[in-house]
Design a protein around this motif. Structure first.
Motif, PDB file in Angstrom:
ATOM      1  N   PRO A   1      -4.973 -10.219 -40.530  1.00  0.00           N
ATOM      2  CA  PRO A   1      -5.030 -11.572 -41.072  1.00  0.00           C
ATOM      3  C   PRO A   1      -6.229 -11.754 -41.995  1.00  0.00           C
ATOM      4  O   PRO A   1      -7.326 -11.240 -41.724  1.00  0.00           O
ATOM      5  N   ALA A   2      -6.029 -12.443 -43.079  1.00  0.00           N
ATOM      6  CA  ALA A   2      -7.122 -12.685 -44.020  1.00  0.00           C
ATOM      7  C   ALA A   2      -8.216 -13.507 -43.355  1.00  0.00           C
ATOM      8  O   ALA A   2      -7.935 -14.401 -42.549  1.00  0.00           O
ATOM      9  N   ASP A   3      -9.458 -13.169 -43.665  1.00  0.00           N
ATOM     10  CA  ASP A   3     -10.568 -13.934 -43.109  1.00  0.00           C
ATOM     11  C   ASP A   3     -10.536 -15.359 -43.654  1.00  0.00           C
ATOM     12  O   ASP A   3     -10.415 -15.564 -44.869  1.00  0.00           O
ATOM     13  N   PRO A   4     -10.657 -16.346 -42.782  1.00  0.00           N
ATOM     14  CA  PRO A   4     -10.771 -17.712 -43.282  1.00  0.00           C
ATOM     15  C   PRO A   4     -12.079 -17.895 -44.047  1.00  0.00           C
ATOM     16  O   PRO A   4     -13.036 -17.124 -43.883  1.00  0.00           O
ATOM     17  N   ARG A   5     -12.124 -18.910 -44.847  1.00  0.00           N
ATOM     18  CA  ARG A   5     -13.278 -19.131 -45.726  1.00  0.00           C
ATOM     19  C   ARG A   5     -14.582 -19.233 -44.948  1.00  0.00           C
ATOM     20  O   ARG A   5     -15.617 -18.723 -45.397  1.00  0.00           O
ATOM     21  N   TRP A   6     -14.541 -19.843 -43.780  1.00  0.00           N
ATOM     22  CA  TRP A   6     -15.783 -20.047 -43.034  1.00  0.00           C
ATOM     23  C   TRP A   6     -16.429 -18.720 -42.630  1.00  0.00           C
ATOM     24  O   TRP A   6     -17.645 -18.633 -42.507  1.00  0.00           O
ATOM     25  N   VAL A   7     -15.617 -17.658 -42.436  1.00  0.00           N
ATOM     26  CA  VAL A   7     -16.184 -16.350 -42.091  1.00  0.00           C
ATOM     27  C   VAL A   7     -17.017 -15.811 -43.248  1.00  0.00           C
ATOM     28  O   VAL A   7     -18.094 -15.237 -43.052  1.00  0.00           O
ATOM     29  N   LEU A   8     -16.530 -15.990 -44.453  1.00  0.00           N
ATOM     30  CA  LEU A   8     -17.233 -15.482 -45.635  1.00  0.00           C
ATOM     31  C   LEU A   8     -18.573 -16.176 -45.840  1.00  0.00           C
ATOM     32  O   LEU A   8     -19.473 -15.619 -46.477  1.00  0.00           O
ATOM     33  N   ASP A   9     -18.730 -17.353 -45.284  1.00  0.00           N
ATOM     34  CA  ASP A   9     -19.965 -18.121 -45.453  1.00  0.00           C
ATOM     35  C   ASP A   9     -20.968 -17.896 -44.329  1.00  0.00           C
ATOM     36  O   ASP A   9     -22.074 -18.447 -44.359  1.00  0.00           O
ATOM     37  N   LEU A  10     -20.610 -17.088 -43.321  1.00  0.00           N
ATOM     38  CA  LEU A  10     -21.486 -16.902 -42.163  1.00  0.00           C
ATOM     39  C   LEU A  10     -22.706 -16.058 -42.514  1.00  0.00           C
ATOM     40  O   LEU A  10     -22.680 -15.225 -43.412  1.00  0.00           O
ATOM     41  N   GLU A  11     -23.758 -16.238 -41.756  1.00  0.00           N
ATOM     42  CA  GLU A  11     -24.995 -15.457 -41.838  1.00  0.00           C
ATOM     43  C   GLU A  11     -25.429 -15.105 -40.419  1.00  0.00           C
ATOM     44  O   GLU A  11     -25.095 -15.815 -39.466  1.00  0.00           O
ATOM     45  N   PRO A  12     -26.232 -14.029 -40.251  1.00  0.00           N
ATOM     46  CA  PRO A  12     -26.610 -13.023 -41.245  1.00  0.00           C
ATOM     47  C   PRO A  12     -25.476 -12.037 -41.514  1.00  0.00           C
ATOM     48  O   PRO A  12     -24.659 -11.764 -40.624  1.00  0.00           O
TER      49      PRO A  12
END
Length: 294
Positions: free
Chosen positions: A140-151
């Motif tokens: 499944p494609a990563d939802p947008r919030w995953v791409l914004d996570l840190e670190p």
């Protein structure tokens, strides 16, 4: 909680969280982790079940446990075997990933003392090249919030082992997995990872184990797969398997199924122990009767 035999256990340098009384159940985490990996899940699942002493260890060299004298995976197995030797005549084992491989090695050393074993995505073959891993299918494609996570390096580790990222899985990863990744004797852990070979089939030492065993496996597990564990079925005559849509931490991604499976296994272990005690009492009674009639 201070438990009986704590001084003997302390001498081995194995840190643990020790909760409850009854049959010791030793939880062993994966490589590079610590006791947090299964603590919350184990307590939420078994905390209200009487008769179990839950022991969540930091494997040697991990968390707050000493890494002195640990040069390879076999050293970890030997120290954990010494640890369970001091728990009493009977105990049960729970392992995840490398902890699952360790549990298998400990069981093989003295199967008569093991009341049961539960494994979550266990290592079967030490070398990745020997593992039967799932084909890289649709993830499944990563939802947008995953791409914004840190670190980003922690996020990369999360994505590497998780099939379907959700906010619940991310929260669990931070709570259970991250603490171990930033603690421990990193030199000792590296020595273990660099010398990871251990017996592929410790089951050869005993043939068939006839007490309750549980396997919870991720169908999309990119680290150890699931087919290799299925191949162990003939060695465990009372094995139950759950193959679920998950990556390498099925107790996160399929928590409800994993929890129901673990609790059912624990009840079976306790019931089997009662049966064992009844058989032993009957044997003593028959022996006493034979002696008195003689």
């Amino acid at each position: 909680m201070q438990q009986q035999g704590s001084a003997d256990l302390d001498a081995l340098g194995v840190h643990r969280v020790d909760v409850g009384t009854g049959l010791p159940v030793v939880f062993m985490h994966g490589i590079g982790g610590d006791h947090h990996q299964m603590l919350e899940f184990g307590e939420a699942t078994l905390g209200d079940l009487p008769g179990l002493r839950r022991i969540y260890v930091d494997l040697p060299g991990h968390g707050s446990s000493s890494g002195d004298g640990i040069g390879n995976a076999a050293d970890v197995h030997r120290r954990m075997a010494a640890f369970v030797d001091r728990l009493g005549p009977r105990y049960a084992l729970v392992g995840s990933s490398f902890g699952g491989g360790t549990a298998r090695a400990v069981l093989a050393r003295d199967p008569g003392r093991v009341a049961g074993m539960a494994l979550f995505a266990p290592v079967v073959y030490a070398q990745r090249a020997d593992r039967n891993l799932p084909a890289k299918g649709h993830r499944p494609a990563d939802p947008r919030w995953v791409l914004d996570l840190e670190p980003k390096h922690i996020v990369a580790e999360f994505r590497a082992v998780t099939h379907r990222p959700t906010t619940r899985n991310w929260d669990a990863f931070q709570r259970d997995i991250v603490p171990g990744s930033i603690s421990g004797d990193r030199a000792a852990i590296k020595r273990v990872m660099d010398n990871y070979d251990f017996a592929a089939h410790p089951e050869d030492a005993f043939g068939t184990f006839d007490r309750p065993v549980l396997f919870v496996l991720g169908r999309e597990d990119p680290m150890v797969g699931w087919r290799d564990a299925i191949g162990l079925a003939d060695s465990y005559s009372r094995a139950t398997y759950a193959v679920v849509e998950a990556g390498h931490n099925p107790f996160h991604e399929q928590r409800e199924i994993a929890a129901a499976s673990l609790r059912g296994w624990a009840v079976a272990v306790l019931e089997a122990g009662t049966d064992d005690q009844a058989r032993e009492a009957a044997t003593r009674s028959r022996t006493a009767g034979t002696t008195s009639s003689a």
